[in-house]
Design a protein around this motif. Structure first.
Motif, PDB file in Angstrom:
ATOM      1  N   LEU A 124      62.169  62.662  48.476  1.00  0.00           N
ATOM      2  CA  LEU A 124      63.140  63.288  48.646  1.00  0.00           C
ATOM      3  C   LEU A 124      63.048  64.054  50.150  1.00  0.00           C
ATOM      4  CD1 LEU A 124      63.870  65.258  45.134  1.00  0.00           C
ATOM      5  CD2 LEU A 124      64.450  63.130  45.824  1.00  0.00           C
ATOM      6  N   GLN A 159      68.487  66.762  49.757  1.00  0.00           N
ATOM      7  CA  GLN A 159      68.561  67.356  48.372  1.00  0.00           C
ATOM      8  C   GLN A 159      68.256  68.860  48.333  1.00  0.00           C
ATOM      9  OE1 GLN A 159      66.664  64.027  49.123  1.00  0.00           O
ATOM     10  NE2 GLN A 159      68.622  63.245  48.197  1.00  0.00           N
ATOM     11  N   GLN A 217      66.982  69.166  42.731  1.00  0.00           N
ATOM     12  CA  GLN A 217      66.292  68.011  42.645  1.00  0.00           C
ATOM     13  C   GLN A 217      64.973  67.979  43.033  1.00  0.00           C
ATOM     14  OE1 GLN A 217      69.367  68.325  44.860  1.00  0.00           O
ATOM     15  NE2 GLN A 217      70.318  67.941  43.104  1.00  0.00           N
ATOM     16  N   GLY A 257      61.179  67.168  40.757  1.00  0.00           N
ATOM     17  CA  GLY A 257      60.071  66.366  40.906  1.00  0.00           C
ATOM     18  C   GLY A 257      58.892  67.040  40.760  1.00  0.00           C
ATOM     19  N   CYS A 307      68.287  63.003  39.504  1.00  0.00           N
ATOM     20  CA  CYS A 307      66.773  63.533  39.458  1.00  0.00           C
ATOM     21  C   CYS A 307      66.414  64.336  38.289  1.00  0.00           C
ATOM     22  CB  CYS A 307      66.722  64.668  40.720  1.00  0.00           C
ATOM     23  SG  CYS A 307      67.070  63.741  42.386  1.00  0.00           S
ATOM     24  N   TYR A 326      63.216  62.522  36.654  1.00  0.00           N
ATOM     25  CA  TYR A 326      61.724  63.356  36.643  1.00  0.00           C
ATOM     26  C   TYR A 326      61.311  63.946  35.048  1.00  0.00           C
ATOM     27  CZ  TYR A 326      61.787  62.472  41.636  1.00  0.00           C
ATOM     28  OH  TYR A 326      61.508  61.835  42.769  1.00  0.00           O
TER      29      TYR A 326
END
Length: 361
Positions: A55, A60, A64, A68, A336, A340
């Motif tokens: 990312l 982003q 998002q 992660g 995302c 994730y």
């Protein structure tokens, strides 16, 4: 393992095979165990590849990026404004600017340090979508209470974040305390009590009672976030020597019922979980929808079940299916949140069954 340089994820759910929802085919054949070594290799291959999806702060936002970090914690890396690869969590802790990281310092009349409040921006897919979501993600990154955080040039700590979350529980008008429970039980004993900003008496048990009153099927992501918060709080209660009485017995009953329902509604044909979560059967040809539902349900199961239970064939088949789904969508930009949360489910499963490992090359 080959990754495209600067590969990023889009905000759009990319539908791979259409949006058709179909009734799951009947499949009553007995499931057999998956080879453990093969399953571990699949997990590691897909989680390593997903860790390498990059990312970029220029493209982003926090929504998002912190998803992660939920999966890969402080190891999760982003590309910063200088095109350098840095830990996303460390970047934020050091005061780095990030779209959607909307934080304010709240002066306190009862302590010298200000509290930290993350502002809500639901639906934006940039800022915080759920009350205390950012707090819970950082708490799961194993940050000590003394961990410093730079906010507008001032240095505060995770303890200041904890304090403000406690004060703000009356402000949660949506009565969604899933993320609150995850974060607070990281730092407080499960018998903790305190006075909120409304002057009322609050406690971990009161938050649990409120969560248990909610309808899972009317909650975000099929109620999986509520179940995860309840499960993490219960796990910590038991680890602290707590007993299964009162609200804790109710929590355990809810968890066990939900495990049984996930198994009952599982699509035996491919191992996926119902796209309707714990409500009714259902499967879809939309790989993104499958990723979201199967990933969220596995995330809950990986926290709620024992190592022996997680090694049962029906769970192994869901993990195999999810790994195959990751493999099929390697070159596709995915939303995302779904990606994730699913990765977090696989990471948790990997930790619980095979042990933890680093994801950095």
């Amino acid at each position: 393992m080959k990754h495209k340089t600067g590969q990023t994820l889009t905000l759009c759910l990319l539908t791979c095979l259409g949006c058709t929802t179909v009734d799951p085919p009947a499949d009553l054949s007995p499931l057999t165990n998956v080879d453990a070594d093969d399953l571990r290799k699949k997990l590691d291959d897909e989680l390593e590849y997903t860790f390498g999806r990059r990312l970029d702060l220029k493209q982003q936002a926090t929504w998002q990026i912190l998803h992660g970090a939920l999966a890969y914690q402080r190891e999760f890396e982003v590309i910063d404004a200088e095109s350098e690869t840095v830990s996303a969590v460390d970047y934020l802790l050091a005061g780095g600017a990030m779209s959607g990281w909307d934080i304010e310092l709240v002066p306190s009349r009862i302590r010298p340090n200000p509290g930290i409040r993350a502002l809500l921006d639901p639906g934006s897919k940039a800022g915080q979508g759920h009350q205390d979501q950012w707090f819970a993600v950082l708490a799961q990154c194993d940050l000590a209470p003394e961990q410093t955080i730079k906010v507008y040039g001032e240095t505060v700590t995770m303890a200041d974040f904890v304090f403000q979350v406690q004060q703000d529980v009356p402000r949660n008008l949506g009565r969604e305390y899933s993320w609150t429970l995850i974060g607070l039980t990281t730092y407080l004993p499960t018998d903790a009590e305190w006075t909120g900003s409304d002057g009322g008496q609050w406690s971990i048990e009161r938050l649990m009672e409120i969560e248990l009153e909610q309808d899972l099927n009317r909650s975000a992501c099929g109620g999986t976030h509520r179940l995860i918060g309840i499960t993490m709080a219960l796990n910590r209660h038991l680890a602290q020597g707590g007993e299964l009485t009162g609200v804790w017995k109710q929590a355990d009953d809810k968890i066990q019922e939900s495990i049984a329902q996930a198994k009952r509604l599982q699509n035996r044909a491919d191992g996926s979980f119902s796209i309707h979560y714990f409500d009714r059967p259902g499967m879809s040809a939309d790989l993104a929808q499958d990723l979201g539902s199967t990933g969220h349900v596995l995330e809950f199961l990986a926290l709620a079940m024992t190592k022996e239970q997680l090694s049962e064939p029906w769970v192994q088949h869901s993990v195999t299916h999810l790994c195959e789904l990751f493999h099929r969508t390697r070159e596709i930009g995915l939303e995302c949140g779904a990606l994730y949360h699913a990765a977090h489910g696989l990471v948790l499963y990997r930790q619980r069954v095979f042990g933890a490992r680093s994801w950095k090359p």
